[in-house]
Write a protein that holds these residues in place. Structure first.
Motif, PDB file in Angstrom:
ATOM      1  N   ALA A   1       0.828  -1.206   0.000  1.00 44.20           N
ATOM      2  CA  ALA A   1       0.000   0.000   0.000  1.00 44.20           C
ATOM      3  C   ALA A   1       0.863   1.256   0.000  1.00 44.20           C
ATOM      4  CB  ALA A   1      -0.902   0.006   1.239  1.00 44.20           C
ATOM      5  N   GLY A   2       0.255   2.351  -0.391  1.00 44.57           N
ATOM      6  CA  GLY A   2       0.914   3.646  -0.293  1.00 44.57           C
ATOM      7  C   GLY A   2       0.781   4.191   1.121  1.00 44.57           C
ATOM      8  N   VAL A   3       1.771   4.940   1.561  1.00 42.33           N
ATOM      9  CA  VAL A   3       1.766   5.568   2.880  1.00 42.33           C
ATOM     10  C   VAL A   3       1.319   7.012   2.721  1.00 42.33           C
ATOM     11  CG1 VAL A   3       3.206   6.309   4.815  1.00 42.33           C
ATOM     12  CG2 VAL A   3       3.599   4.082   3.753  1.00 42.33           C
TER      13      VAL A   3
ATOM     14  N   ASP B   1      10.832   5.458   1.725  1.00 45.63           N
ATOM     15  CA  ASP B   1      11.773   5.270   0.619  1.00 45.63           C
ATOM     16  C   ASP B   1      12.660   4.054   0.863  1.00 45.63           C
ATOM     17  OD1 ASP B   1      11.194   7.199  -1.289  1.00 45.63           O
ATOM     18  OD2 ASP B   1      12.338   8.757  -0.266  1.00 45.63           O
ATOM     19  N   GLU B   2      13.155   3.933   2.087  1.00 41.61           N
ATOM     20  CA  GLU B   2      14.022   2.803   2.423  1.00 41.61           C
ATOM     21  C   GLU B   2      13.280   1.470   2.274  1.00 41.61           C
ATOM     22  OE1 GLU B   2      17.231   2.636   3.351  1.00 41.61           O
ATOM     23  OE2 GLU B   2      17.579   4.783   3.201  1.00 41.61           O
ATOM     24  N   PHE B   3      12.003   1.468   2.619  1.00 44.17           N
ATOM     25  CA  PHE B   3      11.191   0.258   2.537  1.00 44.17           C
ATOM     26  C   PHE B   3      10.710  -0.011   1.114  1.00 44.17           C
ATOM     27  CE2 PHE B   3      11.300   0.336   7.009  1.00 44.17           C
ATOM     28  CZ  PHE B   3      10.623  -0.741   7.546  1.00 44.17           C
ATOM     29  N   GLY B   4      10.976   0.911   0.188  1.00 40.72           N
ATOM     30  CA  GLY B   4      10.509   0.743  -1.184  1.00 40.72           C
ATOM     31  C   GLY B   4       9.013   0.946  -1.332  1.00 40.72           C
ATOM     32  N   LEU B   5       8.427   1.827  -0.508  1.00 39.12           N
ATOM     33  CA  LEU B   5       6.988   2.051  -0.497  1.00 39.12           C
ATOM     34  C   LEU B   5       6.617   3.333  -1.233  1.00 39.12           C
ATOM     35  CD1 LEU B   5       6.347   1.248   3.274  1.00 39.12           C
ATOM     36  CD2 LEU B   5       5.809  -0.239   1.334  1.00 39.12           C
ATOM     37  N   ARG B   6       5.447   3.317  -1.838  1.00 40.37           N
ATOM     38  CA  ARG B   6       4.880   4.554  -2.381  1.00 40.37           C
ATOM     39  C   ARG B   6       4.417   5.420  -1.212  1.00 40.37           C
ATOM     40  NH1 ARG B   6       0.039   3.436  -4.349  1.00 40.37           N
ATOM     41  NH2 ARG B   6      -0.015   1.362  -3.417  1.00 40.37           N
TER      42      ARG B   6
END
Length: 235
Positions: A190-192, A204-209
């Protein structure tokens, strides 16, 4: 024969999108219109979330720890019970799978490295404050104005607390609630949605939107307009 994407479009259904919402989304001034109260802004946001769920298959989630944190903040601001009713209806509470979600070792390594650096910065802030206090004379230990409770030494210590807090906490994950948010977003792909710079950095570190909280209502409105959904411009 139609491709899967073509079949999805022809059937009128939309692929599911998921967002995990942070407390800061609801509290930030960025979601308010001119002269709009916090309660009115939150109700308008939750109306958008509801419409997006029904018309665009967009689901919004929140870890229980974040929900409890937000509920406490909203109660402190004396919002109406209707806000809590809509929040519980349209924002899904889900605990993150802390045992099943894997996190690359490099992320943990970077976190440890950053916290070590921040501890060093905090020590430097403390040392600078100690040197300032050492330079103060006896007269600086009492307030110049009888109505002023802070001495020069008190002001040095107050400034030190502010600088120390910024050095150790600003722009970093500093609570279990923040970590729950990221783990749940990773679990759901999911996006944050947040205004917290520390969460954005680690997303960003987790590769998340991620979406800035202040931009989220506009994003939902644009999605609805693009698909012919019902957006009331007077909302």
């Amino acid at each position: 024969m139609c491709s899967t994407d073509e079949a999805t479009t022809m059937s009128g259904s939309l692929p599911r999108q998921r967002f995990v919402l942070d407390t800061s989304l609801f509290i930030t001034e960025e979601i308010r219109r001119e002269d709009e109260s916090l309660e009115a802004a939150v109700l308008r946001l939750l109306d958008l979330v509801a419409t997006a769920r029904l018309e665009l298959n967009i689901s919004c989630y929140m870890p229980p720890s974040i929900h409890d944190e937000l509920a406490a903040m909203l109660r402190d601001r004396d919002v109406d019970d209707e806000v809590f009713s809509r929040l519980d209806t349209w924002v899904v509470r889900k605990s993150p799978d802390r045992y099943g979600v894997t996190i690359p070792a490099n992320i943990v390594y970077d976190f440890i490295d950053e916290m070590s650096d921040r501890v060093d910065r905090g020590l430097r802030v403390s040392e600078e404050a100690l040197r300032e206090v050492e330079q103060l004379g006896p007269d600086d230990m009492t307030a110049d104005d009888p109505n002023e409770y802070m001495t020069a030494a008190d002001r040095v210590l107050s400034n030190m607390r502010d600088k120390y807090r910024r050095a150790l906490r600003q722009g970093v994950l500093d609570s279990r609630e923040d970590f729950d948010l990221l783990v749940l977003a990773r679990e759901l792909d999911a996006g944050v949605v947040t205004e917290d710079r520390g969460i954005i950095s680690w997303a960003d570190e987790f590769g998340l939107r991620y979406v800035r909280g202040g931009q989220f209502p506009t994003l939902l409105e644009e999605y609805l307009r693009a698909t012919g959904g019902g957006v009331d411009d007077g909302m």
